[in-house]
Design a protein around this motif. Structure first.
Motif, PDB file in Angstrom:
ATOM      1  N   UNK A 139     -10.053  42.139  12.755  1.00  0.00           N
ATOM      2  CA  UNK A 139      -8.543  42.177  13.227  1.00  0.00           C
ATOM      3  C   UNK A 139      -8.069  42.809  12.545  1.00  0.00           C
ATOM      4  N   UNK A 140      -7.772  44.039  13.087  1.00  0.00           N
ATOM      5  CA  UNK A 140      -6.988  44.882  12.443  1.00  0.00           C
ATOM      6  C   UNK A 140      -5.492  44.707  12.040  1.00  0.00           C
ATOM      7  N   UNK A 141      -4.979  44.859  10.635  1.00  0.00           N
ATOM      8  CA  UNK A 141      -3.821  44.604  10.674  1.00  0.00           C
ATOM      9  C   UNK A 141      -2.686  44.255  10.996  1.00  0.00           C
ATOM     10  N   UNK A 142      -2.414  46.307  11.882  1.00  0.00           N
ATOM     11  CA  UNK A 142      -1.657  46.532  13.128  1.00  0.00           C
ATOM     12  C   UNK A 142      -1.418  45.590  14.121  1.00  0.00           C
ATOM     13  N   UNK A 143      -2.695  45.009  14.744  1.00  0.00           N
ATOM     14  CA  UNK A 143      -2.596  44.465  15.477  1.00  0.00           C
ATOM     15  C   UNK A 143      -2.286  42.380  15.268  1.00  0.00           C
ATOM     16  N   UNK A 144      -2.199  42.266  14.087  1.00  0.00           N
ATOM     17  CA  UNK A 144      -2.188  41.305  13.881  1.00  0.00           C
ATOM     18  C   UNK A 144      -0.086  41.295  14.061  1.00  0.00           C
ATOM     19  N   UNK A 145       0.299  41.987  12.872  1.00  0.00           N
ATOM     20  CA  UNK A 145       1.777  42.166  12.573  1.00  0.00           C
ATOM     21  C   UNK A 145       2.669  42.481  14.036  1.00  0.00           C
ATOM     22  N   UNK A 181      -1.528  43.205   2.020  1.00  0.00           N
ATOM     23  CA  UNK A 181      -2.067  43.442   0.690  1.00  0.00           C
ATOM     24  C   UNK A 181      -3.163  43.063   0.768  1.00  0.00           C
ATOM     25  N   UNK A 182      -4.120  42.975   2.275  1.00  0.00           N
ATOM     26  CA  UNK A 182      -5.339  43.663   2.425  1.00  0.00           C
ATOM     27  C   UNK A 182      -6.004  43.872   3.291  1.00  0.00           C
ATOM     28  N   UNK A 183      -7.231  44.857   3.278  1.00  0.00           N
ATOM     29  CA  UNK A 183      -7.314  45.877   3.559  1.00  0.00           C
ATOM     30  C   UNK A 183      -8.888  45.420   4.284  1.00  0.00           C
ATOM     31  N   UNK A 184      -9.991  44.363   3.780  1.00  0.00           N
ATOM     32  CA  UNK A 184     -10.348  44.303   4.422  1.00  0.00           C
ATOM     33  C   UNK A 184     -10.599  42.967   6.089  1.00  0.00           C
ATOM     34  N   UNK A 185     -10.883  43.696   7.026  1.00  0.00           N
ATOM     35  CA  UNK A 185     -10.782  43.183   8.078  1.00  0.00           C
ATOM     36  C   UNK A 185     -11.216  41.721   8.508  1.00  0.00           C
ATOM     37  N   UNK A 186     -12.599  40.973   7.028  1.00  0.00           N
ATOM     38  CA  UNK A 186     -13.519  39.939   7.251  1.00  0.00           C
ATOM     39  C   UNK A 186     -11.882  38.723   6.322  1.00  0.00           C
ATOM     40  N   UNK A 187     -11.504  39.708   5.493  1.00  0.00           N
ATOM     41  CA  UNK A 187      -9.953  38.473   4.365  1.00  0.00           C
ATOM     42  C   UNK A 187      -9.324  38.127   5.325  1.00  0.00           C
ATOM     43  N   UNK A 188      -8.908  39.216   6.687  1.00  0.00           N
ATOM     44  CA  UNK A 188      -8.329  39.108   7.182  1.00  0.00           C
ATOM     45  C   UNK A 188      -7.913  38.204   8.460  1.00  0.00           C
ATOM     46  N   UNK A 241       1.917  29.689  16.445  1.00  0.00           N
ATOM     47  CA  UNK A 241       0.823  29.200  16.178  1.00  0.00           C
ATOM     48  C   UNK A 241      -0.046  29.668  17.935  1.00  0.00           C
ATOM     49  N   UNK A 242       1.201  29.978  18.763  1.00  0.00           N
ATOM     50  CA  UNK A 242       0.513  30.678  20.241  1.00  0.00           C
ATOM     51  C   UNK A 242       0.717  32.582  19.876  1.00  0.00           C
ATOM     52  N   UNK A 243       0.933  32.806  19.458  1.00  0.00           N
ATOM     53  CA  UNK A 243       0.837  34.222  19.077  1.00  0.00           C
ATOM     54  C   UNK A 243      -0.724  34.438  18.053  1.00  0.00           C
ATOM     55  N   UNK A 244      -1.262  33.838  16.969  1.00  0.00           N
ATOM     56  CA  UNK A 244      -2.452  33.082  16.277  1.00  0.00           C
ATOM     57  C   UNK A 244      -3.142  33.228  16.988  1.00  0.00           C
ATOM     58  N   UNK A 245      -3.145  32.538  17.626  1.00  0.00           N
ATOM     59  CA  UNK A 245      -4.336  31.433  18.210  1.00  0.00           C
ATOM     60  C   UNK A 245      -5.005  32.348  19.379  1.00  0.00           C
ATOM     61  N   UNK A 246      -4.816  33.149  19.620  1.00  0.00           N
ATOM     62  CA  UNK A 246      -5.530  34.081  20.732  1.00  0.00           C
ATOM     63  C   UNK A 246      -6.564  35.054  19.754  1.00  0.00           C
ATOM     64  N   UNK A 247      -5.905  35.093  18.028  1.00  0.00           N
ATOM     65  CA  UNK A 247      -6.856  36.288  17.333  1.00  0.00           C
ATOM     66  C   UNK A 247      -8.173  35.745  16.899  1.00  0.00           C
ATOM     67  N   UNK A 248      -7.823  34.477  16.715  1.00  0.00           N
ATOM     68  CA  UNK A 248      -8.822  33.696  15.644  1.00  0.00           C
ATOM     69  C   UNK A 248     -10.387  33.671  16.852  1.00  0.00           C
TER      70      UNK A 248
END
Length: 226
Positions: free
Chosen positions: A1-7, A57-64, A111-118
């Motif tokens: 999961x890319x940081x910029x996509x989450x933001x 502060x997190x760079x590793x995709x798995x940690x994201x 929640x609706x915004x986060x859900x598709x990224x999980x």
């Protein structure tokens, strides 16, 4: 999961516009003033910004992915707490604290915004120790004891689950249809019904001749079948 996509999911124009419209409706519907709106907006912004600050502060995709997982669980628990409190306030005194109502509603947006990224596997894991994923929120089955003993307590439990499901379904429907109230949903449905009726009238005189479909009604088109 890319940081910029989450933001982007939590800061894009569509998301912030929906939140703003929801707040405006809340101010009007519950006769709140601009200072109260400002306080709720500040609370919502802090929830988003604090999460983004952690993500930065997190760079590793798995940690994201882990952070998304934990934030989803945190907010879903918070939403259920608010919703339960709202239900009991409505039952005990006939109305609920407007601040709780808008916070529950805005939490649903996150929640609706986060859900598709999980990942589906993660949602399944959440389901095992919490509840079903919020996009599949259903009435939970009662235990075997409750099934055998149809007490008032079990009936109240089922009613609470139904109310939670209906409340979330309403919020998600409004968001998906880009509506701010139930009247907007009715207008969208009427518009769709009118379009279907218009298309039906245009095609009611169509016929098939020698492998070709001819429309001899209002719409003058011909579709050649191979």
């Amino acid at each position: 999961m890319e940081l910029h996509f989450i933001k982007d999911k939590l800061t894009n124009h569509s998301f912030t516009r929906s939140v703003s419209e929801n707040l405006d409706d809340w101010v009007i519907g519950f006769e709140q003033n601009q200072e109260q709106k400002k306080q709720i907006q500040s609370w919502f912004d802090s929830v988003i910004h604090q999460f983004i600050h952690i993500l930065n502060d997190v760079e590793v995709k798995e940690e994201l992915s882990v952070l998304l997982f934990s934030k989803y669980v945190e907010l879903k628990c918070y939403w259920k707490q608010l919703n339960t409190q709202i239900q009991y306030q409505n039952f005990n005194r006939g109305d609920a604290d407007p601040d709780l109502i808008i916070k529950a509603s805005l939490t649903t947006y996150i929640l609706i915004a986060l859900e598709p990224m999980i990942h589906e596997e993660d949602l399944t894991e959440i389901q095992q120790f919490l509840t079903k994923p919020i996009r599949e929120l259903m009435i939970e089955e009662t235990s075997q004891d409750l099934i055998q003993n149809h007490s008032d307590e079990s009936e109240n439990y089922l009613l609470e689950q139904q109310i939670e499901a209906l409340y979330y379904d309403k919020e998600k429907l409004l968001l998906q249809l880009n509506c701010t109230d139930v009247a907007g949903v009715i207008e969208v449905m009427q518009n769709m019904r009118d379009q279907v009726q218009s298309l039906k009238q245009e095609m009611e005189d169509s016929c098939i001749l020698d492998g070709q479909i001819h429309f001899t009604g209002k719409r003058r088109i011909r579709i050649q079948k191979n």
